[in-house]
Scaffold this motif. Structure first.
Motif, mmCIF file in Angstrom:
data_model
loop_
_atom_site.group_PDB
_atom_site.id
_atom_site.type_symbol
_atom_site.label_atom_id
_atom_site.label_comp_id
_atom_site.label_asym_id
_atom_site.label_seq_id
_atom_site.Cartn_x
_atom_site.Cartn_y
_atom_site.Cartn_z
ATOM 1 N N ILE A 55 0.805 -1.401 0.094
ATOM 2 C CA ILE A 55 -0.092 0.144 -0.104
ATOM 3 C C ILE A 55 0.983 1.363 -0.148
ATOM 4 O O ILE A 55 0.644 2.236 -0.662
ATOM 5 N N SER A 56 1.957 1.291 0.730
ATOM 6 C CA SER A 56 2.728 2.559 1.079
ATOM 7 C C SER A 56 3.791 2.629 -0.227
ATOM 8 O O SER A 56 4.323 3.804 -0.423
ATOM 9 N N GLN A 57 3.953 1.488 -0.603
ATOM 10 C CA GLN A 57 4.997 1.546 -1.947
ATOM 11 C C GLN A 57 6.408 1.885 -1.482
ATOM 12 O O GLN A 57 7.311 2.706 -2.250
ATOM 13 N N ASN A 58 6.769 1.850 -0.257
ATOM 14 C CA ASN A 58 7.818 2.404 0.444
ATOM 15 C C ASN A 58 8.980 1.368 0.747
ATOM 16 O O ASN A 58 8.829 0.162 1.505
ATOM 17 N N VAL A 59 10.022 1.332 0.058
ATOM 18 C CA VAL A 59 11.305 0.361 0.001
ATOM 19 C C VAL A 59 11.851 0.491 1.426
ATOM 20 O O VAL A 59 12.100 -0.669 1.913
ATOM 21 N N ALA A 60 12.069 1.560 1.926
ATOM 22 C CA ALA A 60 12.555 1.862 3.320
ATOM 23 C C ALA A 60 11.819 0.848 4.495
ATOM 24 O O ALA A 60 12.239 0.252 5.353
ATOM 25 N N THR A 61 10.554 0.967 4.450
ATOM 26 C CA THR A 61 9.571 0.232 5.206
ATOM 27 C C THR A 61 9.739 -1.275 4.809
ATOM 28 O O THR A 61 9.886 -2.289 6.018
#
Length: 578
Positions: A55-61
């Motif tokens: 959902i966030s498309q966040n690699v860091a997450t």
């Protein structure tokens, strides 16, 4: 054999030994708790990937979550390693704690009941230790966490929780049916193979007789027939076991697929997310795994149960705490022995009376010879007097001290015994003479010179250091008998009991035996000899006549010889008159 009750388990020596290691059990439980809680890691990771990262498309997450998950995997691996090491160490501790007690208890049981294989109890202990350090114990520590997994499945969806309960019940039923069907076939097969091999060994060890009379073929045919039946039963058992094994394997795969299918239906009805569906399939395998592992080892439990009962019965009967040597009294307590007293002695075996109402006394400074026909109970009496046979009614005392109170040190320092059949052990000649201890060279040589075998031993390849194989069949009967006599008197015992000591001796050997008896009589020892040979009467003081397990007469040697002479003359005089 019935399954042992909980109270029996708690009162058993094995359980009491196990409960002494509470610290080890505590850390095994803690490690199991960490492992089982962290087994939820794959499911949590799956949920985080679908519900947070996508959902966030966040690699860091993704990286942060992955690092945490990797750390949890490391903790799980370390916990599994720690648990396995604790369990292995616990098994070794129990083995070390019990094996010495088992050895001496089995030894005592062999003396009392003459069981075929006394060391089978050590095999039982090995079986229990292997079971305790195998998949069964891991499953036992994992089973308490099954309700946690069922709860998580229920939280995902009540239907998934219900499905997990149904599958667990089906696995329990499958394990029960498998155990019922297979029964104790593994134990039975093992016993049959042992008996078959023992049959062949008992026959082939008499290879000389077999060769002379051409008996090899006659023994081979029944052995091959027995082996053929064994292999037919073995194949039949393996077929049954294979069916259950392959069915159980497919059923394990089916549980995850069934959870996935139910999850898919719930997703279609918008009652479950896609991430929860995949997580449920992963978690279902973990939910049923401990129960599945238990069912896999369920059939082995019957073998372990029987081993547990045998050990429990043995250690309860022979309450030897740490070492047989703990039973010994101080040597000063039995420093001098002057009289052996037997009162109302009765020995029964297999509902047959071997000795009945034996009453006698033997004093120091005398040589007493026991005579009688074969089967009159002479050897059994000698075993009772030497403390070998303990199952009897009545009383046997040395200076009013019951022989049952004697321990290992007492027997070694006070009693010398020569059986009819002399066993030589693997070791040197001098080690065999000193009962496999550390030889005192001066004492060994003195004993051998007294018996008259010093020159014979010096002619051996390495003299007193000559290595002997178990049994040492290369020695003649007389040579073995004289080595056995040397062993009997090595510790300078206060009581000397000899069973047929001259049955294989030549004239020279008998002369040396007579000399030994004179020396021990002069040193205020109690000497008892069982013999059929008249030559022993030259050093005898009294004679005990036995027949049918009872003492017929006890008389001085002169009176006995006169009675024998008169019985011999009577038929002649009657013949002359005729």
């Amino acid at each position: 054999m019935d399954t042992i009750s909980l109270n029996t388990v708690r009162g058993s020596p094995v359980y009491k030994t196990l409960i002494n290691y509470k610290v080890d059990l505590f850390w095994i439980f803690i490690a199991s708790a960490i492992i089982n809680i962290l087994m939820l890691t794959p499911m949590v990771y799956m949920l985080q990937i679908f519900d947070r990262v996508f959902i966030s498309q966040n690699v860091a997450t993704l990286i942060s979550i992955s690092m945490v998950i990797i750390y949890l995997y490391v903790v799980t691996s370390v916990s599994e390693y720690i648990r396995s090491q604790f369990i292995i160490r616990l098994g070794l501790k129990i083995d070390r704690k019990l094996n010495k007690r088992l050895f001496f208890a089995a030894f005592k049981n062999k003396l009392d009941s003459n069981i075929a294989d006394p060391l089978s109890y050590l095999d039982d202990l090995l079986l229990i230790r292997q079971w305790m350090t195998g998949p069964a114990v891991f499953a036992i520590f994992d089973c308490p966490w099954v309700p946690l997994y069922v709860l998580v499945m229920y939280i995902l969806h009540p239907y998934l929780g219900l499905l997990s309960v149904i599958l667990i019940i089906l696995l329990v039923i499958l394990g029960w049916v498998t155990a019922k069907t297979m029964g104790m076939s593994a134990d039975i097969m093992m016993e049959e193979e042992k008996e078959s091999n023992k049959f062949l060994y008992n026959k082939l060890r008499n290879s000389e007789i077999i060769n002379v009379f051409g008996l090899a073929g006659k023994f081979r045919d029944p052995w091959l027939k027995t082996k053929s039946l064994f292999y037919l039963n073995f194949v039949d058992r393996e077929k049954k076991a294979g069916k259950f094994y392959h069915f159980a394997k497919q059923f394990r795969l089916f549980t995850a697929s069934l959870a996935l299918a139910l999850g898919a239906v719930l997703v279609m009805y918008n009652e479950l997310t896609l991430a929860a569906m995949i997580a449920a399939a992963l978690l279902m395998q973990r939910t049923v795994a401990p129960i599945d592992n238990l069912t896999m080892v369920w059939s082995n439990w019957q073998s372990v149960n029987r081993a547990f009962q045998r050990i429990n019965e043995l250690l309860t009967t022979y309450d030897i705490q740490n070492d047989y040597i703990n039973y010994h009294r101080n040597e000063a307590d039995v420093n001098e022995l002057s009289v052996l007293s037997v009162e109302n002695l009765k020995v029964e075996s297999d509902e047959k009376t071997i000795l009945n109402d034996i009453n006698l006394k033997v004093f120091s400074k005398e040589v007493v010879v026991i005579v009688g026909p074969t089967g009159s109970g002479k050897t059994t009496l000698s075993k009772v007097l030497a403390g070998i046979w303990n199952k009897y009614d009545g009383k046997v005392t040395y200076d009013q001290r019951d022989i049952r109170d004697f321990g290992n040190d007492d027997f070694k320092s006070n009693l010398g015994y020569l059986p009819q059949s002399v066993m030589l052990f693997a070791g040197t000649v001098s080690e065999n003479i000193c009962s496999m201890g550390k030889p005192d060279a001066e004492r060994v040589i003195k004993v051998c010179k007294l018996i008259g075998i010093h020159d014979f031993i010096l002619r051996l390849p390495q003299g007193y250091d000559t290595k002997l194989a178990p049994g040492s069949a290369s020695f003649s009967g007389g040579e073995r008998q004289r080595l056995g006599l040397a062993r009997a008197i090595y510790h300078n015992p206060k009581v000397l009991i000899l069973d047929e000591p001259n049955s294989s001796l030549d004239q020279y050997g008998e002369a040396n035996l007579a000399n030994v008896l004179r020396v021990y009589r002069s040193e205020n020892r109690i000497v008892i000899v069982i013999s059929h040979r008249k030559s022993i009467f030259t050093v005898a003081d009294r004679v005990i006549e036995m027949k049918d397990g009872e003492v017929q007469h006890i008389s001085p040697i002169t009176e006995y010889l006169e009675t024998v002479a008169s019985k011999t003359k009577t038929p002649r005089s009657q013949t002359d008159e005729t």
